[in-house]
Design a protein around this motif. Structure first.
Motif, PDB file in Angstrom:
ATOM      1  N   PRO A   4       0.839  -1.200   0.000  1.00  0.00           N
ATOM      2  CA  PRO A   4       0.000   0.000   0.000  1.00  0.00           C
ATOM      3  C   PRO A   4       0.876   1.253   0.000  1.00  0.00           C
ATOM      4  O   PRO A   4       1.988   1.255   0.532  1.00  0.00           O
ATOM      5  CB  PRO A   4      -0.791  -0.119   1.301  1.00  0.00           C
ATOM      6  CG  PRO A   4       0.001  -1.025   2.167  1.00  0.00           C
ATOM      7  CD  PRO A   4       0.766  -1.931   1.248  1.00  0.00           C
ATOM      8  N   ILE A   5       0.382   2.292  -0.627  1.00  0.00           N
ATOM      9  CA  ILE A   5       1.111   3.556  -0.702  1.00  0.00           C
ATOM     10  C   ILE A   5       0.157   4.664  -0.269  1.00  0.00           C
ATOM     11  O   ILE A   5      -1.008   4.685  -0.649  1.00  0.00           O
ATOM     12  CB  ILE A   5       1.619   3.828  -2.132  1.00  0.00           C
ATOM     13  CG1 ILE A   5       2.665   2.785  -2.509  1.00  0.00           C
ATOM     14  CG2 ILE A   5       2.212   5.217  -2.261  1.00  0.00           C
ATOM     15  CD1 ILE A   5       3.154   2.878  -3.933  1.00  0.00           C
ATOM     16  N   ILE A   6       0.663   5.581   0.552  1.00  0.00           N
ATOM     17  CA  ILE A   6      -0.135   6.718   0.987  1.00  0.00           C
ATOM     18  C   ILE A   6       0.531   8.008   0.534  1.00  0.00           C
ATOM     19  O   ILE A   6       1.734   8.056   0.295  1.00  0.00           O
ATOM     20  CB  ILE A   6      -0.311   6.735   2.522  1.00  0.00           C
ATOM     21  CG1 ILE A   6       1.054   6.771   3.217  1.00  0.00           C
ATOM     22  CG2 ILE A   6      -1.149   5.559   2.983  1.00  0.00           C
ATOM     23  CD1 ILE A   6       0.984   7.024   4.707  1.00  0.00           C
ATOM     24  N   ARG A   7      -0.265   9.053   0.408  1.00  0.00           N
ATOM     25  CA  ARG A   7       0.255  10.386   0.106  1.00  0.00           C
ATOM     26  C   ARG A   7       0.397  11.131   1.431  1.00  0.00           C
ATOM     27  O   ARG A   7      -0.505  11.109   2.258  1.00  0.00           O
ATOM     28  CB  ARG A   7      -0.684  11.137  -0.822  1.00  0.00           C
ATOM     29  CG  ARG A   7      -0.768  10.511  -2.188  1.00  0.00           C
ATOM     30  CD  ARG A   7      -1.649  11.348  -3.109  1.00  0.00           C
ATOM     31  NE  ARG A   7      -1.849  10.685  -4.380  1.00  0.00           N
ATOM     32  CZ  ARG A   7      -1.005  10.746  -5.410  1.00  0.00           C
ATOM     33  NH1 ARG A   7       0.088  11.440  -5.303  1.00  0.00           N
ATOM     34  NH2 ARG A   7      -1.265  10.113  -6.527  1.00  0.00           N
ATOM     35  N   VAL A   8       1.553  11.775   1.599  1.00  0.00           N
ATOM     36  CA  VAL A   8       1.841  12.483   2.843  1.00  0.00           C
ATOM     37  C   VAL A   8       2.207  13.921   2.503  1.00  0.00           C
ATOM     38  O   VAL A   8       3.004  14.174   1.595  1.00  0.00           O
ATOM     39  CB  VAL A   8       3.012  11.810   3.611  1.00  0.00           C
ATOM     40  CG1 VAL A   8       3.276  12.514   4.921  1.00  0.00           C
ATOM     41  CG2 VAL A   8       2.732  10.332   3.830  1.00  0.00           C
ATOM     42  N   ASP A   9       1.612  14.868   3.231  1.00  0.00           N
ATOM     43  CA  ASP A   9       1.960  16.280   3.078  1.00  0.00           C
ATOM     44  C   ASP A   9       1.672  16.989   4.402  1.00  0.00           C
ATOM     45  O   ASP A   9       1.316  16.354   5.387  1.00  0.00           O
ATOM     46  CB  ASP A   9       1.208  16.922   1.905  1.00  0.00           C
ATOM     47  CG  ASP A   9      -0.301  16.836   2.016  1.00  0.00           C
ATOM     48  OD1 ASP A   9      -0.822  16.779   3.146  1.00  0.00           O
ATOM     49  OD2 ASP A   9      -0.964  16.833   0.971  1.00  0.00           O
ATOM     50  N   ALA A  21      10.720  15.846   4.538  1.00  0.00           N
ATOM     51  CA  ALA A  21      10.516  15.242   3.224  1.00  0.00           C
ATOM     52  C   ALA A  21       9.436  15.979   2.439  1.00  0.00           C
ATOM     53  O   ALA A  21       9.415  15.926   1.213  1.00  0.00           O
ATOM     54  CB  ALA A  21      10.129  13.766   3.368  1.00  0.00           C
ATOM     55  N   TYR A  22       8.539  16.684   3.145  1.00  0.00           N
ATOM     56  CA  TYR A  22       7.438  17.356   2.451  1.00  0.00           C
ATOM     57  C   TYR A  22       7.278  18.831   2.814  1.00  0.00           C
ATOM     58  O   TYR A  22       6.409  19.512   2.292  1.00  0.00           O
ATOM     59  CB  TYR A  22       6.121  16.616   2.681  1.00  0.00           C
ATOM     60  CG  TYR A  22       5.756  16.390   4.136  1.00  0.00           C
ATOM     61  CD1 TYR A  22       5.148  17.392   4.875  1.00  0.00           C
ATOM     62  CD2 TYR A  22       6.019  15.182   4.754  1.00  0.00           C
ATOM     63  CE1 TYR A  22       4.817  17.194   6.207  1.00  0.00           C
ATOM     64  CE2 TYR A  22       5.684  14.964   6.072  1.00  0.00           C
ATOM     65  CZ  TYR A  22       5.085  15.973   6.804  1.00  0.00           C
ATOM     66  OH  TYR A  22       4.766  15.764   8.114  1.00  0.00           O
ATOM     67  N   SER A  23       8.118  19.354   3.692  1.00  0.00           N
ATOM     68  CA  SER A  23       7.995  20.750   4.090  1.00  0.00           C
ATOM     69  C   SER A  23       9.376  21.345   4.337  1.00  0.00           C
ATOM     70  O   SER A  23      10.245  20.693   4.936  1.00  0.00           O
ATOM     71  CB  SER A  23       7.149  20.834   5.357  1.00  0.00           C
ATOM     72  OG  SER A  23       6.979  22.152   5.768  1.00  0.00           O
ATOM     73  N   HIS A  24       9.575  22.581   3.889  1.00  0.00           N
ATOM     74  CA  HIS A  24      10.861  23.244   4.057  1.00  0.00           C
ATOM     75  C   HIS A  24      10.606  24.732   4.235  1.00  0.00           C
ATOM     76  O   HIS A  24       9.785  25.317   3.536  1.00  0.00           O
ATOM     77  CB  HIS A  24      11.747  22.999   2.832  1.00  0.00           C
ATOM     78  CG  HIS A  24      13.114  23.570   2.957  1.00  0.00           C
ATOM     79  ND1 HIS A  24      14.071  23.048   3.797  1.00  0.00           N
ATOM     80  CD2 HIS A  24      13.697  24.634   2.362  1.00  0.00           C
ATOM     81  CE1 HIS A  24      15.179  23.767   3.694  1.00  0.00           C
ATOM     82  NE2 HIS A  24      14.969  24.733   2.829  1.00  0.00           N
ATOM     83  N   GLN A  25      11.305  25.348   5.163  1.00  0.00           N
ATOM     84  CA  GLN A  25      11.117  26.773   5.425  1.00  0.00           C
ATOM     85  C   GLN A  25      12.414  27.530   5.146  1.00  0.00           C
ATOM     86  O   GLN A  25      13.490  27.084   5.529  1.00  0.00           O
ATOM     87  CB  GLN A  25      10.701  26.985   6.884  1.00  0.00           C
ATOM     88  CG  GLN A  25      10.320  28.410   7.195  1.00  0.00           C
ATOM     89  CD  GLN A  25       9.840  28.546   8.625  1.00  0.00           C
ATOM     90  OE1 GLN A  25      10.653  28.505   9.543  1.00  0.00           O
ATOM     91  NE2 GLN A  25       8.543  28.686   8.803  1.00  0.00           N
ATOM     92  N   ILE A  26      12.286  28.659   4.477  1.00  0.00           N
ATOM     93  CA  ILE A  26      13.427  29.522   4.192  1.00  0.00           C
ATOM     94  C   ILE A  26      13.158  30.887   4.796  1.00  0.00           C
ATOM     95  O   ILE A  26      12.072  31.451   4.613  1.00  0.00           O
ATOM     96  CB  ILE A  26      13.668  29.661   2.676  1.00  0.00           C
ATOM     97  CG1 ILE A  26      14.105  28.324   2.091  1.00  0.00           C
ATOM     98  CG2 ILE A  26      14.715  30.738   2.392  1.00  0.00           C
ATOM     99  CD1 ILE A  26      14.314  28.356   0.608  1.00  0.00           C
TER     100      ILE A  26
END
Length: 96
Positions: A4-9, A21-26
């Motif tokens: 099974p594969i899930i989407r993560v955000d 892996a899904y969020s980055h702050q500058i």
């Protein structure tokens, strides 16, 4: 057997997937000096980059079978940094 594969955000996190892996702050900071008491405060702007990744709900390992959306390419990041810098120039005091 298919795994099974899930989407993560950011809106649908999973405790097994590292948020980096899904969020980055500058943060972009413009520091002013040389005007004594008239020196403006630092201009700080923050941008949050987000994307969706696919991962195994069992192991949290990111899947290479399904494409993840890109955070942003380096070229776009550079253009964004330049845009931020130029937008800060509009806030600088002018000499009269």
């Amino acid at each position: 057997m298919k795994m099974p594969i899930i989407r993560v955000d950011a809106d649908h996190p999973n405790e097994l997937v590292d948020p980096s892996a899904y969020s980055h702050q500058i943060n972009f900071v413009v520091k002013y000096d040389g005007a004594g008491e008239l020196t403006p405060k630092d201009n700080v702007q923050t941008i949050d980059f987000k994307r969706t990744v696919t991962a195994s709900p069992i192991t949290g390992k990111r899947s290479s079978k399904m494409a993840s959306t890109p955070l942003l390419s380096n070229q776009i990041k550079n253009h964004l940094a330049m845009w931020l810098f130029l937008s800060c120039l509009d806030t600088m005091p002018t000499r009269r």
